[in-house]
Design a protein around this motif. Structure first.
Motif, PDB file in Angstrom:
ATOM      1  N   PRO A   1       0.672  -1.070   0.031  1.00 35.38           N
ATOM      2  CA  PRO A   1       0.105   0.052   0.146  1.00 35.38           C
ATOM      3  C   PRO A   1       0.736   1.243  -0.047  1.00 35.38           C
ATOM      4  O   PRO A   1       1.882   1.395   0.622  1.00 35.38           O
ATOM      5  CB  PRO A   1      -0.908  -0.136   1.362  1.00 35.38           C
ATOM      6  CG  PRO A   1      -0.040  -1.022   2.308  1.00 35.38           C
ATOM      7  CD  PRO A   1       0.548  -1.985   1.407  1.00 35.38           C
ATOM      8  N   THR A   2       0.302   2.243  -0.781  1.00 35.39           N
ATOM      9  CA  THR A   2       0.785   3.768  -0.501  1.00 35.39           C
ATOM     10  C   THR A   2      -0.173   4.390   0.214  1.00 35.39           C
ATOM     11  O   THR A   2      -1.120   3.998   0.774  1.00 35.39           O
ATOM     12  CB  THR A   2       1.014   4.333  -2.012  1.00 35.39           C
ATOM     13  OG1 THR A   2       1.460   5.531  -1.845  1.00 35.39           O
ATOM     14  CG2 THR A   2      -0.385   4.441  -2.842  1.00 35.39           C
ATOM     15  N   THR A   3       0.070   5.661   0.366  1.00 32.43           N
ATOM     16  CA  THR A   3      -0.886   6.442   1.299  1.00 32.43           C
ATOM     17  C   THR A   3      -2.089   6.775   0.417  1.00 32.43           C
ATOM     18  O   THR A   3      -2.129   6.692  -0.798  1.00 32.43           O
ATOM     19  CB  THR A   3      -0.100   7.707   1.733  1.00 32.43           C
ATOM     20  OG1 THR A   3       0.026   8.561   0.637  1.00 32.43           O
ATOM     21  CG2 THR A   3       0.772   7.471   2.410  1.00 32.43           C
ATOM     22  N   PRO A   4      -3.230   7.086   1.108  1.00 30.51           N
ATOM     23  CA  PRO A   4      -4.436   7.328   0.250  1.00 30.51           C
ATOM     24  C   PRO A   4      -4.265   8.627  -0.710  1.00 30.51           C
ATOM     25  O   PRO A   4      -4.622   8.509  -1.848  1.00 30.51           O
ATOM     26  CB  PRO A   4      -5.481   7.617   1.452  1.00 30.51           C
ATOM     27  CG  PRO A   4      -5.062   6.866   2.658  1.00 30.51           C
ATOM     28  CD  PRO A   4      -3.596   6.820   2.560  1.00 30.51           C
ATOM     29  N   ILE A   5      -3.439   9.555  -0.004  1.00 35.72           N
ATOM     30  CA  ILE A   5      -3.196  10.747  -0.935  1.00 35.72           C
ATOM     31  C   ILE A   5      -2.411  10.476  -2.177  1.00 35.72           C
ATOM     32  O   ILE A   5      -2.662  10.902  -3.294  1.00 35.72           O
ATOM     33  CB  ILE A   5      -2.568  12.069  -0.058  1.00 35.72           C
ATOM     34  CG1 ILE A   5      -3.635  12.391   0.868  1.00 35.72           C
ATOM     35  CG2 ILE A   5      -2.356  13.106  -0.942  1.00 35.72           C
ATOM     36  CD1 ILE A   5      -3.072  13.392   1.961  1.00 35.72           C
ATOM     37  N   ARG A   6      -1.370   9.661  -2.037  1.00 41.72           N
ATOM     38  CA  ARG A   6      -0.551   9.281  -3.188  1.00 41.72           C
ATOM     39  C   ARG A   6      -1.386   8.341  -4.097  1.00 41.72           C
ATOM     40  O   ARG A   6      -1.174   8.560  -5.330  1.00 41.72           O
ATOM     41  CB  ARG A   6       0.683   8.571  -2.603  1.00 41.72           C
ATOM     42  CG  ARG A   6       1.609   9.493  -1.793  1.00 41.72           C
ATOM     43  CD  ARG A   6       2.864   8.844  -1.477  1.00 41.72           C
ATOM     44  NE  ARG A   6       3.925   9.651  -0.649  1.00 41.72           N
ATOM     45  CZ  ARG A   6       4.764  10.180  -1.280  1.00 41.72           C
ATOM     46  NH1 ARG A   6       5.056  10.317  -2.619  1.00 41.72           N
ATOM     47  NH2 ARG A   6       5.658  11.216  -0.332  1.00 41.72           N
ATOM     48  N   GLY A   7      -2.107   7.538  -3.409  1.00 42.89           N
ATOM     49  CA  GLY A   7      -2.863   6.582  -4.323  1.00 42.89           C
ATOM     50  C   GLY A   7      -3.866   7.541  -5.092  1.00 42.89           C
ATOM     51  O   GLY A   7      -3.962   7.164  -6.407  1.00 42.89           O
ATOM     52  N   ALA A   8      -4.591   8.283  -4.702  1.00 46.32           N
ATOM     53  CA  ALA A   8      -5.494   9.160  -5.247  1.00 46.32           C
ATOM     54  C   ALA A   8      -4.736  10.067  -6.404  1.00 46.32           C
ATOM     55  O   ALA A   8      -5.387  10.190  -7.296  1.00 46.32           O
ATOM     56  CB  ALA A   8      -6.238  10.154  -4.217  1.00 46.32           C
ATOM     57  N   ALA A   9      -3.688  10.345  -5.937  1.00 52.38           N
ATOM     58  CA  ALA A   9      -2.929  11.281  -6.819  1.00 52.38           C
ATOM     59  C   ALA A   9      -2.416  10.565  -8.197  1.00 52.38           C
ATOM     60  O   ALA A   9      -2.444  10.884  -9.297  1.00 52.38           O
ATOM     61  CB  ALA A   9      -1.640  11.948  -6.455  1.00 52.38           C
ATOM     62  N   ALA A  10      -2.123   9.106  -8.086  1.00 54.90           N
ATOM     63  CA  ALA A  10      -1.537   8.246  -8.951  1.00 54.90           C
ATOM     64  C   ALA A  10      -2.760   8.019 -10.030  1.00 54.90           C
ATOM     65  O   ALA A  10      -2.715   8.252 -11.230  1.00 54.90           O
ATOM     66  CB  ALA A  10      -0.937   7.063  -8.470  1.00 54.90           C
ATOM     67  N   ALA A  11      -4.026   7.590  -9.437  1.00 55.60           N
ATOM     68  CA  ALA A  11      -5.088   7.417 -10.118  1.00 55.60           C
ATOM     69  C   ALA A  11      -5.566   8.380 -10.957  1.00 55.60           C
ATOM     70  O   ALA A  11      -5.976   8.317 -11.937  1.00 55.60           O
ATOM     71  CB  ALA A  11      -6.205   6.915  -9.316  1.00 55.60           C
ATOM     72  N   GLY A  12      -5.661   9.660 -10.181  1.00 52.08           N
ATOM     73  CA  GLY A  12      -6.283  10.965 -10.761  1.00 52.08           C
ATOM     74  C   GLY A  12      -5.337  11.448 -11.696  1.00 52.08           C
ATOM     75  O   GLY A  12      -5.722  11.837 -12.989  1.00 52.08           O
ATOM     76  N   PHE A  13      -3.858  11.298 -11.850  1.00 52.13           N
ATOM     77  CA  PHE A  13      -3.204  11.621 -12.924  1.00 52.13           C
ATOM     78  C   PHE A  13      -3.301  10.834 -14.213  1.00 52.13           C
ATOM     79  O   PHE A  13      -3.772  11.416 -15.300  1.00 52.13           O
ATOM     80  CB  PHE A  13      -1.721  11.438 -12.585  1.00 52.13           C
ATOM     81  CG  PHE A  13      -0.780  11.430 -13.943  1.00 52.13           C
ATOM     82  CD1 PHE A  13      -0.349  12.785 -14.134  1.00 52.13           C
ATOM     83  CD2 PHE A  13      -0.323  10.253 -14.529  1.00 52.13           C
ATOM     84  CE1 PHE A  13       0.532  12.561 -15.351  1.00 52.13           C
ATOM     85  CE2 PHE A  13       0.488  10.335 -15.887  1.00 52.13           C
ATOM     86  CZ  PHE A  13       0.783  11.411 -15.992  1.00 52.13           C
ATOM     87  N   VAL A  14      -3.641   9.501 -14.184  1.00 52.13           N
ATOM     88  CA  VAL A  14      -3.828   8.643 -15.101  1.00 52.13           C
ATOM     89  C   VAL A  14      -5.493   9.055 -15.911  1.00 52.13           C
ATOM     90  O   VAL A  14      -5.722   9.339 -17.016  1.00 52.13           O
ATOM     91  CB  VAL A  14      -3.921   6.930 -14.609  1.00 52.13           C
ATOM     92  CG1 VAL A  14      -4.543   6.208 -15.909  1.00 52.13           C
ATOM     93  CG2 VAL A  14      -2.555   6.590 -14.293  1.00 52.13           C
TER      94      VAL A  14
END
Length: 257
Positions: free
Chosen positions: A54-67
């Motif tokens: 797992p990554t942090t929720p913020i980093r995960g959301a940022a990764a998905a949001g970028f895509v």
């Protein structure tokens, strides 16, 4: 020795044309198509990797949001400069790929089997878009989240693309507008409206149009510039296609180059 042909099973043991299908038939066919199943299985596997690393929720959301945010631009660029670039049919190394992933689709826009992207082109593209940035944002977990987001976005794009070719008038005004612009791209002038669900980049780069703004129909809307003259110089697509088809898909002759 003749090659052994393995028959397709289930609903995909026959061809499908969206102008003759209902919405229900499309949904059934969509979820039984091997590429869609592959995207969903890989998205589930990526979600499992993200859960294990797992990554942090913020980093995960940022990764998905970028895509999700980058997808419309990536599709626009690929559609305009790669799929509609005439350089692909000019080389025997890329002619077969171009024929499969876009030429055949413009030749017969309602043929469902060739509307779906090929796994050998879509998966590397999604991976290149998602994995490096996802990893930079959130490590292995971020890369997995980004890849899953890219795969699910691909599923959404494929379904919206199917709806645009389906003999069906969407109830949604947004889908209706998408359909009208995409049909203009396929049946009126291919030199514009390169988006699928998002036409913002068409507006920015000056390729967006409403059909009434271009009264003259493009002569290459169905062949993307691969004319009989082009085929005589670059014959590889014609050899794979059994000639060069001209005219409207419903009323055409095939000329041997």
């Amino acid at each position: 020795m003749k090659a052994v042909v393995v028959p397709r099973v289930g609903i995909w043991n026959r061809t499908h044309h969206l102008n003759k299908m209902t919405l229900k038939e499309l949904v059934v066919a969509y979820f039984q198509y091997y590429a869609i199943q592959a995207y969903l299985v890989l998205a589930a596997a990526s979600t499992y990797v993200a859960w294990q690393s797992p990554t942090t929720p913020i980093r995960g959301a940022a990764a998905a949001g970028f895509v999700v945010a980058a997808y419309p631009l990536a599709w626009y660029a690929l559609h305009r400069w790669v799929l509609h670039g005439q350089w692909m049919f000019k080389s025997p190394l890329t002619a077969k790929v171009w024929k499969r992933i876009h030429y055949d689709h413009h030749q017969d826009p309602n043929h469902l089997e060739i509307l779906f992207g090929a796994l050998y082109t879509t998966l590397p593209t999604v991976a290149l878009l998602a994995l490096p940035v996802g990893y930079a944002i959130g490590g292995i977990g971020g890369a997995a989240v980004a890849f899953a987001a890219g795969l699910l976005t691909t599923c959404l794009y494929e379904f919206c693309h199917c709806i645009q070719h389906l003999s069906y008038k969407p109830k949604s005004k947004l889908l209706t507008a998408m359909k009208a612009r995409h049909m203009a791209h396929h049946f009126h002038d291919e030199n514009g409206n390169f988006g699928i669900t998002n036409f913002a980049w068409d507006r920015l780069f000056g390729t967006f149009y409403e059909r009434e703004a271009r009264p003259a129909k493009s002569e290459t809307v169905f062949n993307l510039g691969y004319t009989p003259e082009a085929a005589r110089r670059y014959p590889w697509v014609a050899r794979l296609s059994g000639g060069v088809a001209t005219g409207h898909p419903r009323r055409r002759d095939r000329k041997v180059a």
